[in-house]
Write a protein that holds these residues in place. Structure first.
Motif, PDB file in Angstrom:
ATOM      1  N   MET A  79       0.849  -1.190   0.000  1.00 11.32           N
ATOM      2  CA  MET A  79       0.000   0.000   0.000  1.00 11.32           C
ATOM      3  C   MET A  79       0.884   1.240   0.000  1.00 11.32           C
ATOM      4  SD  MET A  79      -3.057  -1.016   2.645  1.00 11.32           S
ATOM      5  CE  MET A  79      -3.935   0.510   2.372  1.00 11.32           C
ATOM      6  N   PRO A  80       0.525   2.257  -0.785  1.00 11.56           N
ATOM      7  CA  PRO A  80       1.378   3.453  -0.901  1.00 11.56           C
ATOM      8  C   PRO A  80       1.767   4.070   0.440  1.00 11.56           C
ATOM      9  CG  PRO A  80      -0.338   3.519  -2.550  1.00 11.56           C
ATOM     10  CD  PRO A  80      -0.644   2.327  -1.670  1.00 11.56           C
ATOM     11  N   GLU A  81       0.866   4.092   1.390  1.00 13.81           N
ATOM     12  CA  GLU A  81       1.188   4.713   2.675  1.00 13.81           C
ATOM     13  C   GLU A  81       2.185   3.899   3.507  1.00 13.81           C
ATOM     14  OE1 GLU A  81      -3.141   3.213   3.132  1.00 13.81           O
ATOM     15  OE2 GLU A  81      -1.845   3.902   1.531  1.00 13.81           O
ATOM     16  N   TYR A  82       2.476   2.654   3.074  1.00 16.44           N
ATOM     17  CA  TYR A  82       3.441   1.820   3.788  1.00 16.44           C
ATOM     18  C   TYR A  82       4.728   1.600   2.987  1.00 16.44           C
ATOM     19  CZ  TYR A  82      -0.253   0.941   7.114  1.00 16.44           C
ATOM     20  OH  TYR A  82      -1.227   1.091   8.062  1.00 16.44           O
ATOM     21  N   LEU A  83       4.849   2.288   1.854  1.00 14.55           N
ATOM     22  CA  LEU A  83       6.089   2.183   1.083  1.00 14.55           C
ATOM     23  C   LEU A  83       7.257   2.711   1.905  1.00 14.55           C
ATOM     24  CD1 LEU A  83       4.883   3.325  -2.465  1.00 14.55           C
ATOM     25  CD2 LEU A  83       5.516   1.005  -1.734  1.00 14.55           C
ATOM     26  N   ARG A  84       8.411   2.119   1.704  1.00 17.86           N
ATOM     27  CA  ARG A  84       9.654   2.497   2.386  1.00 17.86           C
ATOM     28  C   ARG A  84       9.642   2.181   3.886  1.00 17.86           C
ATOM     29  NH1 ARG A  84      10.825   3.721  -2.199  1.00 17.86           N
ATOM     30  NH2 ARG A  84      10.660   5.576  -3.417  1.00 17.86           N
ATOM     31  N   ALA A  85       8.734   1.282   4.273  1.00 21.14           N
ATOM     32  CA  ALA A  85       8.678   0.857   5.672  1.00 21.14           C
ATOM     33  C   ALA A  85       9.305  -0.518   5.869  1.00 21.14           C
ATOM     34  CB  ALA A  85       7.220   0.835   6.160  1.00 21.14           C
ATOM     35  N   GLY A  86       9.867  -1.090   4.805  1.00 20.16           N
ATOM     36  CA  GLY A  86      10.512  -2.397   4.901  1.00 20.16           C
ATOM     37  C   GLY A  86       9.585  -3.574   4.652  1.00 20.16           C
ATOM     38  N   ILE A  87       8.316  -3.313   4.377  1.00 18.43           N
ATOM     39  CA  ILE A  87       7.348  -4.393   4.190  1.00 18.43           C
ATOM     40  C   ILE A  87       7.631  -5.161   2.900  1.00 18.43           C
ATOM     41  CG2 ILE A  87       4.895  -4.899   3.827  1.00 18.43           C
ATOM     42  CD1 ILE A  87       4.348  -2.486   5.754  1.00 18.43           C
ATOM     43  N   GLY A  88       7.909  -4.461   1.822  1.00 20.18           N
ATOM     44  CA  GLY A  88       8.232  -5.131   0.565  1.00 20.18           C
ATOM     45  C   GLY A  88       9.447  -6.030   0.701  1.00 20.18           C
ATOM     46  N   HIS A  89      10.449  -5.576   1.451  1.00 19.29           N
ATOM     47  CA  HIS A  89      11.646  -6.389   1.673  1.00 19.29           C
ATOM     48  C   HIS A  89      11.296  -7.654   2.444  1.00 19.29           C
ATOM     49  CE1 HIS A  89      14.577  -3.591   0.040  1.00 19.29           C
ATOM     50  NE2 HIS A  89      13.914  -2.618   0.651  1.00 19.29           N
ATOM     51  N   ARG A  90      10.438  -7.517   3.448  1.00 10.59           N
ATOM     52  CA  ARG A  90      10.049  -8.698   4.232  1.00 10.59           C
ATOM     53  C   ARG A  90       9.256  -9.689   3.392  1.00 10.59           C
ATOM     54  NH1 ARG A  90       7.407  -7.088   9.640  1.00 10.59           N
ATOM     55  NH2 ARG A  90       7.223  -9.345   9.730  1.00 10.59           N
ATOM     56  N   ILE A  91       8.371  -9.177   2.542  1.00  8.05           N
ATOM     57  CA  ILE A  91       7.610 -10.064   1.658  1.00  8.05           C
ATOM     58  C   ILE A  91       8.564 -10.796   0.714  1.00  8.05           C
ATOM     59  CG2 ILE A  91       5.949 -10.136  -0.244  1.00  8.05           C
ATOM     60  CD1 ILE A  91       4.528  -7.731   1.181  1.00  8.05           C
ATOM     61  N   LEU A  92       9.471 -10.068   0.082  1.00  9.54           N
ATOM     62  CA  LEU A  92      10.412 -10.686  -0.845  1.00  9.54           C
ATOM     63  C   LEU A  92      11.302 -11.694  -0.132  1.00  9.54           C
ATOM     64  CD1 LEU A  92      11.501 -11.014  -3.672  1.00  9.54           C
ATOM     65  CD2 LEU A  92      12.978  -9.013  -3.275  1.00  9.54           C
ATOM     66  N   ASP A  93      11.770 -11.369   1.052  1.00 11.03           N
ATOM     67  CA  ASP A  93      12.580 -12.326   1.824  1.00 11.03           C
ATOM     68  C   ASP A  93      11.806 -13.625   2.051  1.00 11.03           C
ATOM     69  OD1 ASP A  93      14.773 -10.622   1.998  1.00 11.03           O
ATOM     70  OD2 ASP A  93      14.254  -9.907   4.019  1.00 11.03           O
ATOM     71  N   GLN A  94      10.513 -13.505   2.375  1.00 14.01           N
ATOM     72  CA  GLN A  94       9.695 -14.703   2.599  1.00 14.01           C
ATOM     73  C   GLN A  94       9.530 -15.502   1.317  1.00 14.01           C
ATOM     74  OE1 GLN A  94       8.368 -15.987   5.646  1.00 14.01           O
ATOM     75  NE2 GLN A  94       8.326 -17.703   4.215  1.00 14.01           N
TER      76      GLN A  94
END
Length: 169
Positions: A79-94
């Motif tokens: 979600m745009p409001e959560y960009l740059r919060a590390g969430i995408g990195h955690r998803i990709l790591d999983q």
């Protein structure tokens, strides 16, 4: 400080599909994510992980197995409001961990976010890094992601500007 504290990464469930569709819709509209019918999301729900915060899906991503040693990261969105919060990195790591658990040797992506994927060890590729025999088998797939991997002309209008990247595991 981890801005993604409180976010849980978990396997997606069929009940999550409506939220995943709402989350990905703006990215589909911008052609950052390939448009797929709702039924395709249900058919592939077992490929998805979601990032959940306070019972809201704030991110998602999928790992689609393409061959014995190869999978594609798909539909990675936050979600745009959560960009740059590390969430995408955690998803990709999983998703990468899921690929390792499946015994895969390589993970492919088609992306505009080259720097993001490069930070996870992906590198740009030219051509199709499979044998002629595997290439011939993959040509039989009706899946657009496989066509993107094969760099087929029929998907070129939808993939202009994207970079094809590969991660050896």
């Amino acid at each position: 400080m981890d801005e993604s504290a409180g976010v849980q990464i978990r396997p997606a469930r069929p009940a999550d599909i409506a939220q995943i569709r709402r989350l990905t819709a703006p990215y589909v509209d911008q052609r950052f994510i390939v448009a797929r019918p709702t039924v395709a999301y249900y058919e592939s729900v077992q490929e998805f992980v979601v990032a959940e915060l306070a019972e809201q899906i704030v991110g998602c991503g999928a790992l689609h197995v393409m061959w014995a040693d190869l999978a594609e990261v798909r539909t990675l969105a936050v979600m745009p409001e959560y960009l740059r919060a590390g969430i995408g990195h955690r998803i990709l790591d999983q998703l990468i961990e899921n690929a390792r658990h499946l015994g895969l040797a390589r993970v492919f992506c088609l992306t505009f976010e080259v720097d993001f994927f490069r930070r996870h060890g992906f590198h740009p590729i030219v051509g199709t890094p499979v044998t002629q025999e595997v290439y011939a088998e993959l040509l039989q797939s009706h899946d657009d992601g496989v066509a993107e991997f094969l760099d087929l002309a029929r998907v070129k209008p939808n993939t202009l500007g994207n970079t094809r990247m590969l991660l050896p595991l």
